[in-house]
Design a protein around this motif. Structure first.
Motif, PDB file in Angstrom:
ATOM      1  N   ALA A 112      35.669  42.130  47.492  1.00 33.86           N
ATOM      2  CA  ALA A 112      36.484  41.008  47.294  1.00 33.86           C
ATOM      3  C   ALA A 112      35.675  39.715  46.579  1.00 33.86           C
ATOM      4  O   ALA A 112      36.382  39.302  45.703  1.00 33.86           O
ATOM      5  CB  ALA A 112      36.828  40.285  48.522  1.00 33.86           C
ATOM      6  N   VAL A 113      34.256  39.777  46.595  1.00 32.16           N
ATOM      7  CA  VAL A 113      33.645  39.121  45.712  1.00 32.16           C
ATOM      8  C   VAL A 113      33.741  39.461  44.117  1.00 32.16           C
ATOM      9  O   VAL A 113      33.973  38.850  43.326  1.00 32.16           O
ATOM     10  CB  VAL A 113      32.031  39.171  46.111  1.00 32.16           C
ATOM     11  CG1 VAL A 113      31.272  38.397  44.938  1.00 32.16           C
ATOM     12  CG2 VAL A 113      31.860  38.150  47.457  1.00 32.16           C
ATOM     13  N   ALA A 114      33.717  40.918  44.015  1.00 29.71           N
ATOM     14  CA  ALA A 114      33.846  41.415  42.477  1.00 29.71           C
ATOM     15  C   ALA A 114      35.371  41.010  42.083  1.00 29.71           C
ATOM     16  O   ALA A 114      35.347  40.558  40.778  1.00 29.71           O
ATOM     17  CB  ALA A 114      33.726  42.905  42.646  1.00 29.71           C
ATOM     18  N   ALA A 115      36.182  41.023  42.759  1.00 32.37           N
ATOM     19  CA  ALA A 115      37.660  40.533  42.302  1.00 32.37           C
ATOM     20  C   ALA A 115      37.774  39.037  42.064  1.00 32.37           C
ATOM     21  O   ALA A 115      38.184  38.656  41.304  1.00 32.37           O
ATOM     22  CB  ALA A 115      38.704  40.918  43.568  1.00 32.37           C
ATOM     23  N   TRP A 116      36.938  38.442  43.114  1.00 29.62           N
ATOM     24  CA  TRP A 116      37.028  36.825  42.640  1.00 29.62           C
ATOM     25  C   TRP A 116      36.402  36.539  41.315  1.00 29.62           C
ATOM     26  O   TRP A 116      36.856  35.670  40.528  1.00 29.62           O
ATOM     27  CB  TRP A 116      36.175  36.153  43.911  1.00 29.62           C
ATOM     28  CG  TRP A 116      36.517  34.704  43.735  1.00 29.62           C
ATOM     29  CD1 TRP A 116      35.512  33.899  43.150  1.00 29.62           C
ATOM     30  CD2 TRP A 116      37.422  33.789  44.476  1.00 29.62           C
ATOM     31  NE1 TRP A 116      36.169  32.402  43.378  1.00 29.62           N
ATOM     32  CE2 TRP A 116      37.115  32.390  44.290  1.00 29.62           C
ATOM     33  CE3 TRP A 116      38.486  33.964  45.498  1.00 29.62           C
ATOM     34  CZ2 TRP A 116      38.106  31.426  44.728  1.00 29.62           C
ATOM     35  CZ3 TRP A 116      39.169  33.226  45.922  1.00 29.62           C
ATOM     36  CH2 TRP A 116      38.925  31.768  45.664  1.00 29.62           C
ATOM     37  N   ARG A 117      35.196  37.165  41.052  1.00 28.75           N
ATOM     38  CA  ARG A 117      34.443  36.978  40.039  1.00 28.75           C
ATOM     39  C   ARG A 117      35.203  37.382  38.770  1.00 28.75           C
ATOM     40  O   ARG A 117      34.804  36.933  37.552  1.00 28.75           O
ATOM     41  CB  ARG A 117      33.154  37.656  39.936  1.00 28.75           C
ATOM     42  CG  ARG A 117      32.174  36.935  40.948  1.00 28.75           C
ATOM     43  CD  ARG A 117      30.738  37.594  41.046  1.00 28.75           C
ATOM     44  NE  ARG A 117      30.066  37.050  41.999  1.00 28.75           N
ATOM     45  CZ  ARG A 117      28.760  37.529  42.304  1.00 28.75           C
ATOM     46  NH1 ARG A 117      28.440  38.676  42.049  1.00 28.75           N
ATOM     47  NH2 ARG A 117      27.934  36.520  43.076  1.00 28.75           N
ATOM     48  N   GLN A 118      36.309  38.229  38.845  1.00 25.48           N
ATOM     49  CA  GLN A 118      36.882  38.964  37.887  1.00 25.48           C
ATOM     50  C   GLN A 118      38.054  38.121  37.490  1.00 25.48           C
ATOM     51  O   GLN A 118      38.479  37.767  36.257  1.00 25.48           O
ATOM     52  CB  GLN A 118      37.590  40.297  38.296  1.00 25.48           C
ATOM     53  CG  GLN A 118      38.244  40.957  36.990  1.00 25.48           C
ATOM     54  CD  GLN A 118      39.098  42.230  37.549  1.00 25.48           C
ATOM     55  OE1 GLN A 118      39.705  42.249  38.690  1.00 25.48           O
ATOM     56  NE2 GLN A 118      39.048  43.209  37.005  1.00 25.48           N
ATOM     57  N   GLY A 119      38.829  37.408  38.501  1.00 22.73           N
ATOM     58  CA  GLY A 119      39.987  36.538  38.127  1.00 22.73           C
ATOM     59  C   GLY A 119      40.155  35.525  39.003  1.00 22.73           C
ATOM     60  O   GLY A 119      41.315  34.850  39.213  1.00 22.73           O
ATOM     61  N   GLY A 120      39.163  34.967  39.979  1.00 23.06           N
ATOM     62  CA  GLY A 120      39.443  34.132  40.922  1.00 23.06           C
ATOM     63  C   GLY A 120      40.443  34.411  42.138  1.00 23.06           C
ATOM     64  O   GLY A 120      40.607  35.600  42.429  1.00 23.06           O
ATOM     65  N   LEU A 121      41.160  33.298  42.534  1.00 24.61           N
ATOM     66  CA  LEU A 121      42.134  33.674  43.514  1.00 24.61           C
ATOM     67  C   LEU A 121      43.267  34.702  43.203  1.00 24.61           C
ATOM     68  O   LEU A 121      43.591  35.499  43.832  1.00 24.61           O
ATOM     69  CB  LEU A 121      42.609  32.306  44.191  1.00 24.61           C
ATOM     70  CG  LEU A 121      43.675  32.301  45.491  1.00 24.61           C
ATOM     71  CD1 LEU A 121      43.151  33.009  46.451  1.00 24.61           C
ATOM     72  CD2 LEU A 121      44.238  31.194  45.475  1.00 24.61           C
TER      73      LEU A 121
END
Length: 429
Positions: free
Chosen positions: A334-343
Protein backbone atom coordinates in the motif's frame (compact mmCIF):
# COMPACT_ATOMS: atom_id res chain seq x y z
CA UNK A 1 33.93 -11.14 29.37
CA UNK A 2 33.00 -7.85 31.04
CA UNK A 3 30.77 -5.67 28.82
CA UNK A 4 32.56 -2.48 27.79
CA UNK A 5 30.89 0.76 28.95
CA UNK A 6 28.83 2.78 26.51
CA UNK A 7 29.55 6.49 25.88
CA UNK A 8 26.79 7.34 28.35
CA UNK A 9 28.49 5.37 31.13
CA UNK A 10 26.13 2.39 30.98
CA UNK A 11 27.52 -1.08 30.27
CA UNK A 12 26.88 -2.12 26.69
CA UNK A 13 25.55 -5.56 25.96
CA UNK A 14 27.99 -7.95 24.24
CA UNK A 15 27.60 -7.78 20.48
CA UNK A 16 26.20 -11.03 19.09
CA UNK A 17 28.03 -12.83 16.30
CA UNK A 18 25.91 -12.09 13.25
CA UNK A 19 27.61 -14.85 11.28
CA UNK A 20 26.86 -17.70 13.67
CA UNK A 21 23.37 -18.83 14.64
CA UNK A 22 22.34 -21.90 16.60
CA UNK A 23 18.77 -23.14 16.43
CA UNK A 24 17.26 -25.41 19.10
CA UNK A 25 16.32 -28.95 18.27
CA UNK A 26 13.20 -29.08 16.09
CA UNK A 27 10.23 -31.07 17.33
CA UNK A 28 9.23 -34.30 15.56
CA UNK A 29 7.05 -33.68 12.55
CA UNK A 30 4.70 -35.90 10.60
CA UNK A 31 5.28 -34.93 6.96
CA UNK A 32 2.40 -36.92 5.50
CA UNK A 33 3.09 -35.80 1.95
CA UNK A 34 6.81 -36.56 2.29
CA UNK A 35 7.81 -32.90 1.91
CA UNK A 36 9.62 -31.12 4.69
CA UNK A 37 9.45 -27.61 3.21
CA UNK A 38 6.49 -25.34 2.53
CA UNK A 39 8.25 -22.55 0.62
CA UNK A 40 9.67 -22.66 -2.88
CA UNK A 41 13.18 -21.94 -1.61
CA UNK A 42 12.94 -24.59 1.11
CA UNK A 43 11.89 -27.17 -1.45
CA UNK A 44 14.68 -26.04 -3.80
CA UNK A 45 17.16 -26.72 -0.99
CA UNK A 46 15.86 -30.27 -0.56
CA UNK A 47 15.77 -30.85 -4.32
CA UNK A 48 19.44 -29.88 -4.61
CA UNK A 49 20.39 -32.79 -2.33
CA UNK A 50 17.86 -35.32 -3.63
CA UNK A 51 18.83 -34.70 -7.26
CA UNK A 52 22.41 -35.83 -6.59
CA UNK A 53 21.75 -38.52 -3.96
CA UNK A 54 23.13 -41.90 -4.97
CA UNK A 55 20.81 -44.04 -2.83
CA UNK A 56 17.09 -43.25 -2.42
CA UNK A 57 16.91 -45.72 0.48
CA UNK A 58 19.33 -43.62 2.53
CA UNK A 59 17.24 -40.55 1.80
CA UNK A 60 14.12 -42.34 3.05
CA UNK A 61 15.88 -43.30 6.29
CA UNK A 62 17.12 -39.73 6.65
CA UNK A 63 13.54 -38.47 6.26
CA UNK A 64 12.43 -40.88 8.97
CA UNK A 65 15.17 -39.64 11.31
CA UNK A 66 14.14 -36.05 10.68
CA UNK A 67 10.45 -36.78 11.24
CA UNK A 68 11.26 -38.42 14.58
CA UNK A 69 13.33 -35.44 15.76
CA UNK A 70 16.71 -37.22 15.80
CA UNK A 71 18.57 -34.05 14.78
CA UNK A 72 19.94 -32.01 17.68
CA UNK A 73 20.47 -28.22 17.67
CA UNK A 74 21.63 -26.93 14.29
CA UNK A 75 24.46 -24.39 13.97
CA UNK A 76 24.71 -22.32 10.80
CA UNK A 77 27.82 -20.39 9.77
CA UNK A 78 28.90 -19.17 6.33
CA UNK A 79 29.25 -22.19 4.07
CA UNK A 80 28.37 -24.76 6.72
CA UNK A 81 25.41 -26.36 8.53
CA UNK A 82 26.33 -28.63 11.46
CA UNK A 83 24.38 -30.77 13.95
CA UNK A 84 24.63 -33.97 15.93
CA UNK A 85 22.26 -36.67 14.67
CA UNK A 86 21.16 -39.65 16.75
CA UNK A 87 21.33 -43.01 15.01
CA UNK A 88 21.18 -46.59 16.24
CA UNK A 89 24.23 -46.22 18.50
CA UNK A 90 24.20 -44.42 21.87
CA UNK A 91 26.62 -41.67 20.76
CA UNK A 92 25.27 -39.26 18.11
CA UNK A 93 27.18 -38.56 14.91
CA UNK A 94 28.45 -35.16 13.84
CA UNK A 95 26.92 -34.37 10.46
CA UNK A 96 27.37 -31.32 8.28
CA UNK A 97 26.36 -29.86 4.94
CA UNK A 98 28.87 -27.59 3.18
CA UNK A 99 28.18 -25.17 0.34
CA UNK A 100 29.98 -22.36 -1.45
CA UNK A 101 29.66 -18.83 -0.07
CA UNK A 102 28.98 -15.92 -2.42
CA UNK A 103 31.74 -13.48 -3.30
CA UNK A 104 31.66 -9.74 -2.65
CA UNK A 105 30.63 -8.96 -6.24
CA UNK A 106 27.70 -11.37 -5.96
CA UNK A 107 26.56 -9.72 -2.76
CA UNK A 108 26.86 -6.25 -4.27
CA UNK A 109 24.60 -7.29 -7.15
CA UNK A 110 22.13 -8.83 -4.72
CA UNK A 111 22.02 -5.77 -2.45
CA UNK A 112 21.71 -3.35 -5.37
CA UNK A 113 18.81 -5.36 -6.77
CA UNK A 114 17.07 -5.57 -3.38
CA UNK A 115 17.52 -1.88 -2.55
CA UNK A 116 16.20 -0.78 -5.94
CA UNK A 117 12.66 -2.02 -5.22
CA UNK A 118 10.67 -1.47 -2.01
CA UNK A 119 8.61 -4.59 -2.73
CA UNK A 120 11.75 -6.74 -2.59
CA UNK A 121 12.74 -5.22 0.74
CA UNK A 122 9.23 -5.70 2.09
CA UNK A 123 9.24 -9.32 0.98
CA UNK A 124 12.53 -10.00 2.76
CA UNK A 125 11.28 -8.36 5.95
CA UNK A 126 8.16 -10.52 5.73
CA UNK A 127 10.35 -13.63 5.44
CA UNK A 128 9.82 -14.15 1.71
CA UNK A 129 12.38 -14.49 -1.08
CA UNK A 130 11.41 -12.94 -4.44
CA UNK A 131 12.39 -15.08 -7.41
CA UNK A 132 14.02 -12.06 -9.01
CA UNK A 133 16.52 -11.74 -6.14
CA UNK A 134 17.46 -15.40 -6.26
CA UNK A 135 18.09 -15.14 -9.98
CA UNK A 136 20.59 -12.30 -9.53
CA UNK A 137 23.30 -14.37 -7.86
CA UNK A 138 22.00 -17.93 -7.62
CA UNK A 139 21.41 -17.93 -3.89
CA UNK A 140 19.86 -21.37 -3.89
CA UNK A 141 22.09 -24.39 -4.37
CA UNK A 142 22.01 -26.27 -7.64
CA UNK A 143 22.38 -30.07 -7.82
CA UNK A 144 25.88 -30.93 -6.63
CA UNK A 145 26.38 -27.71 -4.64
CA UNK A 146 25.57 -29.32 -1.28
CA UNK A 147 28.44 -31.44 0.07
CA UNK A 148 27.36 -33.78 2.93
CA UNK A 149 29.77 -35.21 5.50
CA UNK A 150 29.33 -37.26 8.66
CA UNK A 151 31.42 -38.94 11.35
CA UNK A 152 29.54 -42.23 10.90
CA UNK A 153 31.23 -45.14 9.06
CA UNK A 154 28.71 -45.04 6.20
CA UNK A 155 30.29 -43.63 3.04
CA UNK A 156 26.96 -43.03 1.28
CA UNK A 157 26.35 -39.77 -0.54
CA UNK A 158 24.63 -38.70 1.58
CA UNK A 159 24.38 -40.97 4.59
CA UNK A 160 21.07 -41.05 6.44
CA UNK A 161 22.38 -38.73 9.17
CA UNK A 162 23.46 -35.99 6.75
CA UNK A 163 20.20 -36.42 4.85
CA UNK A 164 18.24 -35.95 8.09
CA UNK A 165 20.19 -32.74 8.76
CA UNK A 166 19.42 -31.47 5.27
CA UNK A 167 15.69 -32.09 5.67
CA UNK A 168 15.61 -30.32 9.03
CA UNK A 169 17.60 -27.41 7.61
CA UNK A 170 14.84 -26.95 5.03
CA UNK A 171 12.43 -26.29 7.90
CA UNK A 172 14.73 -23.54 9.17
CA UNK A 173 14.79 -21.95 5.71
CA UNK A 174 10.99 -21.99 5.64
CA UNK A 175 10.81 -20.00 8.85
CA UNK A 176 13.57 -17.50 8.07
CA UNK A 177 15.19 -17.01 4.64
CA UNK A 178 18.00 -15.04 6.30
CA UNK A 179 19.32 -18.47 7.34
CA UNK A 180 19.93 -19.10 3.64
CA UNK A 181 21.79 -15.79 3.34
CA UNK A 182 23.93 -16.75 6.33
CA UNK A 183 24.75 -20.07 4.68
CA UNK A 184 25.88 -18.07 1.65
CA UNK A 185 28.10 -15.79 3.74
CA UNK A 186 26.24 -12.77 5.16
CA UNK A 187 24.34 -12.30 8.44
CA UNK A 188 20.93 -10.67 8.78
CA UNK A 189 22.11 -7.49 10.49
CA UNK A 190 24.95 -7.17 8.00
CA UNK A 191 22.50 -7.34 5.08
CA UNK A 192 20.01 -4.93 6.64
CA UNK A 193 22.79 -2.46 7.44
CA UNK A 194 23.99 -2.57 3.83
CA UNK A 195 20.45 -1.95 2.57
CA UNK A 196 20.07 0.94 5.00
CA UNK A 197 23.31 2.52 3.75
CA UNK A 198 22.14 2.28 0.16
CA UNK A 199 18.83 3.86 1.05
CA UNK A 200 20.54 6.65 3.00
CA UNK A 201 22.85 7.39 0.06
CA UNK A 202 19.91 7.63 -2.29
CA UNK A 203 18.05 9.91 0.14
CA UNK A 204 21.11 12.15 0.52
CA UNK A 205 21.44 12.45 -3.25
CA UNK A 206 17.81 13.49 -3.51
CA UNK A 207 18.15 16.02 -0.69
CA UNK A 208 21.36 17.47 -2.10
CA UNK A 209 19.70 19.31 -4.97
CA UNK A 210 20.55 23.02 -4.92
CA UNK A 211 17.86 25.29 -3.45
CA UNK A 212 16.75 28.29 -5.53
CA UNK A 213 18.58 31.55 -4.84
CA UNK A 214 16.74 33.89 -2.47
CA UNK A 215 16.13 37.35 -3.92
CA UNK A 216 17.34 40.11 -1.57
CA UNK A 217 17.30 43.89 -1.21
CA UNK A 218 20.26 45.66 0.40
CA UNK A 219 19.20 47.42 3.60
CA UNK A 220 21.49 50.40 2.99
CA UNK A 221 19.81 51.12 -0.34
CA UNK A 222 16.56 51.65 1.53
CA UNK A 223 17.54 53.05 4.92
CA UNK A 224 20.71 55.09 4.37
CA UNK A 225 19.76 58.83 4.31
CA UNK A 226 20.98 61.20 1.59
CA UNK A 227 21.22 65.01 1.37
CA UNK A 228 18.32 65.14 -1.02
CA UNK A 229 16.01 63.23 1.31
CA UNK A 230 13.20 65.57 2.38
CA UNK A 231 10.47 62.98 2.46
CA UNK A 232 10.69 59.24 3.18
CA UNK A 233 11.64 57.30 0.14
CA UNK A 234 9.17 54.69 -1.12
CA UNK A 235 10.11 51.13 -0.28
CA UNK A 236 11.16 48.93 -3.20
CA UNK A 237 8.80 46.11 -4.12
CA UNK A 238 9.14 42.86 -2.25
CA UNK A 239 10.93 40.04 -4.06
CA UNK A 240 8.69 37.52 -5.77
CA UNK A 241 7.84 34.58 -3.51
CA UNK A 242 9.86 31.44 -3.97
CA UNK A 243 8.13 28.68 -5.93
CA UNK A 244 6.61 25.95 -3.85
CA UNK A 245 8.90 22.93 -3.50
CA UNK A 246 8.02 19.85 -5.50
CA UNK A 247 7.90 17.75 -2.34
CA UNK A 248 8.19 18.18 1.42
CA UNK A 249 11.64 18.48 2.91
CA UNK A 250 13.20 15.73 4.97
CA UNK A 251 14.13 16.25 8.61
CA UNK A 252 17.72 16.02 9.87
CA UNK A 253 18.96 12.76 11.32
CA UNK A 254 18.68 12.64 15.11
CA UNK A 255 21.36 10.43 16.70
CA UNK A 256 20.09 8.03 19.35
CA UNK A 257 20.58 9.02 22.96
CA UNK A 258 19.33 7.08 25.99
CA UNK A 259 18.15 10.33 27.62
CA UNK A 260 16.46 11.76 24.50
CA UNK A 261 13.18 10.91 22.76
CA UNK A 262 13.21 8.08 20.28
CA UNK A 263 14.89 9.37 17.07
CA UNK A 264 12.40 7.53 14.87
CA UNK A 265 9.50 9.21 16.67
CA UNK A 266 11.13 12.62 16.17
CA UNK A 267 11.73 11.84 12.52
CA UNK A 268 8.13 10.78 12.00
CA UNK A 269 6.78 13.87 13.73
CA UNK A 270 8.96 16.16 11.63
CA UNK A 271 8.08 14.30 8.42
CA UNK A 272 4.41 14.46 9.28
CA UNK A 273 4.56 18.20 9.93
CA UNK A 274 6.48 18.81 6.71
CA UNK A 275 4.06 16.76 4.62
CA UNK A 276 0.98 18.49 5.99
CA UNK A 277 2.54 21.96 5.73
CA UNK A 278 3.46 21.26 2.13
CA UNK A 279 -0.09 20.17 1.36
CA UNK A 280 -1.49 23.35 2.94
CA UNK A 281 0.95 25.42 0.90
CA UNK A 282 0.06 23.76 -2.39
CA UNK A 283 -3.65 23.03 -2.06
CA UNK A 284 -4.92 25.10 0.83
CA UNK A 285 -6.56 22.17 2.60
CA UNK A 286 -5.62 19.35 4.98
CA UNK A 287 -5.28 16.04 3.12
CA UNK A 288 -5.67 14.00 6.30
CA UNK A 289 -9.15 15.07 7.35
CA UNK A 290 -11.12 12.71 5.07
CA UNK A 291 -8.84 9.65 5.31
CA UNK A 292 -9.80 6.37 6.95
CA UNK A 293 -7.50 4.98 9.68
CA UNK A 294 -5.98 2.55 7.16
CA UNK A 295 -5.39 5.26 4.57
CA UNK A 296 -3.83 7.50 7.20
CA UNK A 297 -1.55 4.68 8.36
CA UNK A 298 -0.40 4.15 4.78
CA UNK A 299 0.18 7.87 4.35
CA UNK A 300 2.16 8.01 7.60
CA UNK A 301 4.40 5.10 6.61
CA UNK A 302 4.87 6.49 3.10
CA UNK A 303 6.04 9.84 4.52
CA UNK A 304 9.07 8.17 6.11
CA UNK A 305 11.82 7.46 3.54
CA UNK A 306 13.23 3.98 3.77
CA UNK A 307 10.58 2.66 6.17
CA UNK A 308 10.98 -1.02 6.96
CA UNK A 309 14.78 -1.24 6.65
CA UNK A 310 15.95 -0.98 10.25
CA UNK A 311 14.72 -2.66 13.40
CA UNK A 312 12.90 0.51 14.47
CA UNK A 313 11.17 1.04 11.16
CA UNK A 314 10.32 -2.63 10.90
CA UNK A 315 8.60 -2.22 14.24
CA UNK A 316 6.73 0.75 12.80
CA UNK A 317 5.47 -1.33 9.87
CA UNK A 318 4.54 -4.18 12.18
CA UNK A 319 2.69 -2.02 14.69
CA UNK A 320 0.78 0.00 12.09
CA UNK A 321 -0.18 -3.12 10.17
CA UNK A 322 -1.26 -5.26 13.09
CA UNK A 323 -3.22 -2.41 14.67
CA UNK A 324 -5.40 -2.48 11.54
CA UNK A 325 -5.49 -6.30 11.07
CA UNK A 326 -3.11 -6.16 8.11
CA UNK A 327 0.29 -7.72 7.44
CA UNK A 328 3.56 -5.79 7.03
CA UNK A 329 3.64 -6.89 3.39
CA UNK A 330 0.16 -5.49 2.79
CA UNK A 331 1.28 -2.22 4.33
CA UNK A 332 4.45 -2.13 2.22
CA UNK A 333 2.44 -2.75 -0.94
CA UNK A 334 0.00 0.00 0.00
CA UNK A 335 2.92 2.37 0.71
CA UNK A 336 4.29 1.69 -2.77
CA UNK A 337 0.87 2.50 -4.23
CA UNK A 338 0.65 5.70 -2.20
CA UNK A 339 4.08 6.80 -3.37
CA UNK A 340 3.01 6.04 -6.92
CA UNK A 341 -0.20 8.06 -6.93
CA UNK A 342 -1.32 9.16 -3.45
CA UNK A 343 -4.85 8.31 -2.40
CA UNK A 344 -5.81 7.67 -6.04
CA UNK A 345 -2.97 5.18 -6.34
CA UNK A 346 -4.06 3.37 -3.17
CA UNK A 347 -7.61 3.20 -4.54
CA UNK A 348 -6.32 1.65 -7.76
CA UNK A 349 -4.46 -0.96 -5.70
CA UNK A 350 -7.44 -1.95 -3.58
CA UNK A 351 -10.59 -1.39 -5.64
CA UNK A 352 -11.12 -3.13 -8.99
CA UNK A 353 -14.00 -1.62 -10.97
CA UNK A 354 -15.73 -1.84 -14.34
CA UNK A 355 -14.79 1.18 -16.46
CA UNK A 356 -17.26 2.43 -19.07
CA UNK A 357 -16.60 1.97 -22.76
CA UNK A 358 -13.97 4.34 -24.09
CA UNK A 359 -10.29 4.70 -23.12
CA UNK A 360 -10.10 1.26 -21.53
CA UNK A 361 -11.43 -0.46 -24.67
CA UNK A 362 -8.97 1.42 -26.86
CA UNK A 363 -5.97 0.49 -24.73
CA UNK A 364 -5.39 -3.06 -26.00
CA UNK A 365 -5.34 -2.11 -29.70
CA UNK A 366 -3.00 0.78 -28.86
CA UNK A 367 -0.61 -1.54 -27.03
CA UNK A 368 -0.65 -4.08 -29.89
CA UNK A 369 -0.02 -1.31 -32.41
CA UNK A 370 3.05 -0.29 -30.39
CA UNK A 371 4.40 -3.88 -30.63
CA UNK A 372 3.70 -4.70 -27.01
CA UNK A 373 2.49 -8.18 -26.04
CA UNK A 374 -1.18 -9.05 -25.84
CA UNK A 375 -2.74 -8.16 -22.49
CA UNK A 376 -5.57 -10.11 -20.86
CA UNK A 377 -8.45 -7.87 -19.70
CA UNK A 378 -10.21 -8.21 -16.36
CA UNK A 379 -12.37 -5.38 -15.12
CA UNK A 380 -10.07 -2.31 -15.07
CA UNK A 381 -6.88 -4.34 -15.48
CA UNK A 382 -4.77 -5.50 -18.43
CA UNK A 383 -2.24 -8.21 -17.62
CA UNK A 384 0.54 -10.37 -19.02
CA UNK A 385 2.46 -12.97 -17.01
CA UNK A 386 4.56 -10.31 -15.27
CA UNK A 387 3.22 -6.87 -16.28
CA UNK A 388 -0.07 -5.17 -15.55
CA UNK A 389 -1.77 -1.86 -16.28
CA UNK A 390 -4.65 -0.67 -14.11
CA UNK A 391 -7.02 2.05 -15.26
CA UNK A 392 -7.93 4.42 -12.43
CA UNK A 393 -11.09 6.38 -11.91
CA UNK A 394 -8.94 9.48 -12.38
CA UNK A 395 -8.31 8.55 -16.03
CA UNK A 396 -4.68 7.51 -15.46
CA UNK A 397 -2.99 4.18 -16.19
CA UNK A 398 -0.96 2.73 -13.33
CA UNK A 399 1.86 0.24 -13.93
CA UNK A 400 2.27 -2.95 -11.88
CA UNK A 401 4.85 -5.73 -11.94
CA UNK A 402 5.08 -9.26 -10.56
CA UNK A 403 7.34 -12.25 -10.82
CA UNK A 404 6.04 -14.36 -13.70
CA UNK A 405 2.81 -16.25 -12.95
CA UNK A 406 2.81 -15.37 -9.22
CA UNK A 407 -0.10 -12.89 -9.12
CA UNK A 408 1.94 -10.83 -6.67
CA UNK A 409 1.44 -7.39 -8.15
CA UNK A 410 3.39 -4.35 -6.93
CA UNK A 411 2.96 -0.73 -8.08
CA UNK A 412 5.76 0.45 -10.35
CA UNK A 413 6.42 3.41 -12.59
CA UNK A 414 4.67 6.73 -13.10
CA UNK A 415 0.92 6.99 -13.89
CA UNK A 416 0.11 8.22 -17.39
CA UNK A 417 -3.02 9.12 -19.37
CA UNK A 418 -1.64 6.97 -22.21
CA UNK A 419 -1.37 3.20 -21.57
CA UNK A 420 1.61 2.97 -23.96
CA UNK A 421 3.39 5.72 -22.02
CA UNK A 422 2.71 4.02 -18.69
CA UNK A 423 4.01 0.70 -20.01
CA UNK A 424 7.07 2.32 -21.56
CA UNK A 425 7.93 3.92 -18.21
CA UNK A 426 7.39 0.59 -16.44
CA UNK A 427 9.66 -1.28 -18.86
CA UNK A 428 12.35 1.38 -18.60
CA UNK A 429 12.81 0.99 -14.85
Amino acid sequence: MTPRPSPGGRPALPRPDDRRRTFPQLAPRDARDGRFAATWWGNAWVDALEDTALDPARLARGQAYARRGHVDAITVTPGRVVAYVHGTRPRPYRSEIRLRTLGDDDWERFLDKAAARPDHIAALLDKDVPHALEAVTGLLPAPGDLIPDCSCPDDGFPCKHAAALCYQAARLLDEDPFVLFLMRGRGEQEILAALTRRNAARSAAEAGAAAPALATVLARSVLAPTAEDTVPRPLPPLPAPLPAPAQPGRPPVHPPDPDAPDPLALDLLASEAAARAHAFLITGHDPVAALTPWQDAVRLAAAHPGSGLTASTRALYRDLAYALDRTPTELARAVAAWRQGGLAGLTVLEEPWDPPAGPFDRARPALLAADHPAFRPWRNRLSTRSLQLRYGRDGLWYGYESDADREDWWPRGTPDTDPVGALTDLLGR
